[in-house]
Scaffold this motif. Structure first.
Motif, PDB file in Angstrom:
ATOM      1  N   MET A 102      52.204  33.887  50.223  1.00 38.96           N
ATOM      2  CA  MET A 102      51.378  34.072  49.029  1.00 38.96           C
ATOM      3  C   MET A 102      52.168  34.845  47.984  1.00 38.96           C
ATOM      4  N   ARG A 103      52.330  34.238  46.803  1.00 41.11           N
ATOM      5  CA  ARG A 103      52.981  34.913  45.686  1.00 41.11           C
ATOM      6  C   ARG A 103      51.980  35.103  44.557  1.00 41.11           C
ATOM      7  N   PHE A 104      52.209  36.112  43.743  1.00 39.73           N
ATOM      8  CA  PHE A 104      51.307  36.430  42.640  1.00 39.73           C
ATOM      9  C   PHE A 104      52.046  36.282  41.319  1.00 39.73           C
ATOM     10  N   GLU A 105      51.330  35.834  40.284  1.00 37.28           N
ATOM     11  CA  GLU A 105      51.951  35.714  38.970  1.00 37.28           C
ATOM     12  C   GLU A 105      52.378  37.080  38.451  1.00 37.28           C
ATOM     13  N   ASP A 106      51.480  38.044  38.540  1.00 35.37           N
ATOM     14  CA  ASP A 106      51.732  39.405  38.079  1.00 35.37           C
ATOM     15  C   ASP A 106      50.694  40.310  38.741  1.00 35.37           C
ATOM     16  N   ARG A 107      50.658  41.571  38.341  1.00 36.23           N
ATOM     17  CA  ARG A 107      49.739  42.509  38.984  1.00 36.23           C
ATOM     18  C   ARG A 107      48.275  42.181  38.687  1.00 36.23           C
ATOM     19  N   ARG A 108      47.995  41.660  37.507  1.00 33.34           N
ATOM     20  CA  ARG A 108      46.610  41.302  37.191  1.00 33.34           C
ATOM     21  C   ARG A 108      46.132  40.154  38.076  1.00 33.34           C
ATOM     22  N   ASP A 109      46.991  39.154  38.266  1.00 32.45           N
ATOM     23  CA  ASP A 109      46.653  38.048  39.160  1.00 32.45           C
ATOM     24  C   ASP A 109      46.422  38.566  40.575  1.00 32.45           C
ATOM     25  N   ALA A 110      47.313  39.440  41.038  1.00 29.28           N
ATOM     26  CA  ALA A 110      47.153  40.027  42.368  1.00 29.28           C
ATOM     27  C   ALA A 110      45.847  40.810  42.467  1.00 29.28           C
ATOM     28  N   GLY A 111      45.520  41.558  41.411  1.00 32.93           N
ATOM     29  CA  GLY A 111      44.296  42.350  41.416  1.00 32.93           C
ATOM     30  C   GLY A 111      43.047  41.490  41.448  1.00 32.93           C
ATOM     31  N   ARG A 112      43.067  40.383  40.715  1.00 34.32           N
ATOM     32  CA  ARG A 112      41.899  39.490  40.721  1.00 34.32           C
ATOM     33  C   ARG A 112      41.674  38.898  42.111  1.00 34.32           C
ATOM     34  N   ARG A 113      42.757  38.457  42.737  1.00 35.67           N
ATOM     35  CA  ARG A 113      42.620  37.871  44.070  1.00 35.67           C
ATOM     36  C   ARG A 113      42.222  38.924  45.104  1.00 35.67           C
ATOM     37  N   LEU A 114      42.812  40.100  44.968  1.00 38.51           N
ATOM     38  CA  LEU A 114      42.444  41.193  45.869  1.00 38.51           C
ATOM     39  C   LEU A 114      40.998  41.607  45.642  1.00 38.51           C
ATOM     40  N   GLY A 115      40.587  41.643  44.372  1.00 39.11           N
ATOM     41  CA  GLY A 115      39.223  42.037  44.046  1.00 39.11           C
ATOM     42  C   GLY A 115      38.189  41.129  44.695  1.00 39.11           C
ATOM     43  N   GLU A 116      38.468  39.824  44.760  1.00 38.58           N
ATOM     44  CA  GLU A 116      37.542  38.895  45.414  1.00 38.58           C
ATOM     45  C   GLU A 116      37.370  39.242  46.886  1.00 38.58           C
ATOM     46  N   ARG A 117      38.486  39.535  47.548  1.00 36.89           N
ATOM     47  CA  ARG A 117      38.421  39.873  48.978  1.00 36.89           C
ATOM     48  C   ARG A 117      37.703  41.211  49.189  1.00 36.89           C
ATOM     49  N   VAL A 118      38.023  42.168  48.346  1.00 34.24           N
ATOM     50  CA  VAL A 118      37.408  43.485  48.468  1.00 34.24           C
ATOM     51  C   VAL A 118      35.902  43.413  48.214  1.00 34.24           C
ATOM     52  N   ARG A 119      35.501  42.655  47.205  1.00 35.11           N
ATOM     53  CA  ARG A 119      34.082  42.517  46.900  1.00 35.11           C
ATOM     54  C   ARG A 119      33.318  41.915  48.089  1.00 35.11           C
ATOM     55  N   ALA A 120      33.905  40.901  48.721  1.00 30.58           N
ATOM     56  CA  ALA A 120      33.267  40.289  49.886  1.00 30.58           C
ATOM     57  C   ALA A 120      33.157  41.285  51.040  1.00 30.58           C
ATOM     58  N   ARG A 121      34.226  42.064  51.253  1.00 27.63           N
ATOM     59  CA  ARG A 121      34.208  43.060  52.331  1.00 27.63           C
ATOM     60  C   ARG A 121      33.173  44.147  52.048  1.00 27.63           C
ATOM     61  N   ALA A 122      33.068  44.559  50.784  1.00 24.78           N
ATOM     62  CA  ALA A 122      32.109  45.603  50.412  1.00 24.78           C
ATOM     63  C   ALA A 122      30.680  45.137  50.654  1.00 24.78           C
ATOM     64  N   ALA A 123      30.395  43.873  50.321  1.00 25.32           N
ATOM     65  CA  ALA A 123      29.051  43.339  50.535  1.00 25.32           C
ATOM     66  C   ALA A 123      28.739  43.217  52.025  1.00 25.32           C
ATOM     67  N   GLU A 124      29.735  42.792  52.787  1.00 30.02           N
ATOM     68  CA  GLU A 124      29.559  42.612  54.229  1.00 30.02           C
ATOM     69  C   GLU A 124      29.293  43.941  54.929  1.00 30.02           C
ATOM     70  N   GLN A 125      30.026  44.987  54.517  1.00 28.95           N
ATOM     71  CA  GLN A 125      29.937  46.283  55.192  1.00 28.95           C
ATOM     72  C   GLN A 125      29.039  47.279  54.464  1.00 28.95           C
ATOM     73  N   GLN A 126      28.514  46.879  53.295  1.00 27.08           N
ATOM     74  CA  GLN A 126      27.608  47.720  52.516  1.00 27.08           C
ATOM     75  C   GLN A 126      28.237  49.091  52.211  1.00 27.08           C
ATOM     76  N   TRP A 127      29.356  49.046  51.507  1.00 27.61           N
ATOM     77  CA  TRP A 127      30.042  50.275  51.129  1.00 27.61           C
ATOM     78  C   TRP A 127      29.179  51.078  50.154  1.00 27.61           C
ATOM     79  N   PRO A 128      28.990  52.357  50.408  1.00 29.22           N
ATOM     80  CA  PRO A 128      28.188  53.163  49.476  1.00 29.22           C
ATOM     81  C   PRO A 128      28.982  53.599  48.243  1.00 29.22           C
ATOM     82  N   ASP A 129      28.417  53.379  47.064  1.00 28.53           N
ATOM     83  CA  ASP A 129      28.884  53.951  45.794  1.00 28.53           C
ATOM     84  C   ASP A 129      30.408  53.973  45.672  1.00 28.53           C
ATOM     85  N   PRO A 130      31.069  52.806  45.584  1.00 24.44           N
ATOM     86  CA  PRO A 130      32.541  52.794  45.571  1.00 24.44           C
ATOM     87  C   PRO A 130      33.153  53.325  44.279  1.00 24.44           C
ATOM     88  N   VAL A 131      34.303  53.937  44.414  1.00 24.23           N
ATOM     89  CA  VAL A 131      35.141  54.324  43.285  1.00 24.23           C
ATOM     90  C   VAL A 131      36.563  53.901  43.636  1.00 24.23           C
TER      91      VAL A 131
END
Length: 225
Positions: free
Chosen positions: A1-30
């Motif tokens: 997996m290669r990324f165009e730049d850091r923003r591209d990497a962040g968007r793809r990472l954000g999708e995975r993180v959002r799914a994990r947060a919903a699955e595990q019900q993370w409280p009040d993330p920062v």
């Protein structure tokens, strides 16, 4: 997996993180990004979570003569954290790195003053601290950051990176409650090899991103680290 730049990497990472947060019900993330390279990545993760963005300044202690190779790190006012195995293999003692530590401590203070402008960090008690960087090489800076954040008593501590060395990721899993890493290539070699654009992130970009995403959270009750 290669990324165009850091923003591209962040968007793809954000999708995975959002799914994990919903699955595990993370409280009040920062989201706490490691500047400077982790900030554009962290900004996209913060947007995906609908969470505020802040920074945690950590400085790498580099191998003498090869500063890009991290053999230690400092975070906050904690003592330096060294890769003891690397020091032993190289025949270097922590005392021999005293000047390097002092120089990096001064740069850490400079960046904290620039990025934070006197504002304290967020109170993490009862919250999910999502630590973000643009990748894991040796993992020593992420480990120093994670240990500092653990002392802030978050309800959950998560490390999220787009790409990382397999050995470094394995070593960091015991340090956090969850590690989200999109890619752990067998032929890792260096973080920058997995990005099309891996130019340095300037201070003014860090300040611009923080101004856009951090202001609401800095109005919350806080305490000094």
């Amino acid at each position: 997996m290669r990324f165009e730049d850091r923003r591209d990497a962040g968007r793809r990472l954000g999708e995975r993180v959002r799914a994990r947060a919903a699955e595990q019900q993370w409280p009040d993330p920062v989201v706490l990004a490691l500047p400077r390279g982790g900030v554009p990545v962290g900004a996209e993760v913060a947007r995906a979570l609908g969470a505020p963005l802040d920074v945690l300044v950590v400085r790498k202690i580099g191998l003498p003569g090869r500063s890009e190779v991290g053999i230690g790190a400092i975070a906050g006012e904690a003592p330096p954290l060294f890769d003891e195995r690397a020091l032993a293999m190289l025949g270097i003692t922590p005392d021999e790195l005293g000047a390097d530590v002092a120089r990096e401590r001064a740069e850490l203070h400079r960046r904290e003053a620039l990025y934070r402008r006197g504002a304290p960090g967020p109170d993490l008690r009862g919250r999910t601290a999502v630590l973000v960087d643009d990748g894991l090489a040796t993992g020593v800076t992420a480990r120093a950051a994670a240990r500092l954040l653990r002392g802030e008593e978050p309800a959950r501590l998560v490390l999220a990176v787009p790409v990382g060395d397999r050995r470094a990721a394995a070593g960091l899993r015991p340090e956090v409650d969850d590690l989200v890493c999109l890619s752990e290539p067998a032929d890792f070699r260096a973080v920058g090899l997995w990005y099309g654009d891996f130019d340095q992130v300037p201070d003014d970009e860090v300040l611009r991103v923080l101004a856009a995403l951090s202001a609401p959270d800095r109005l919350r009750p806080t305490r000094h680290r």
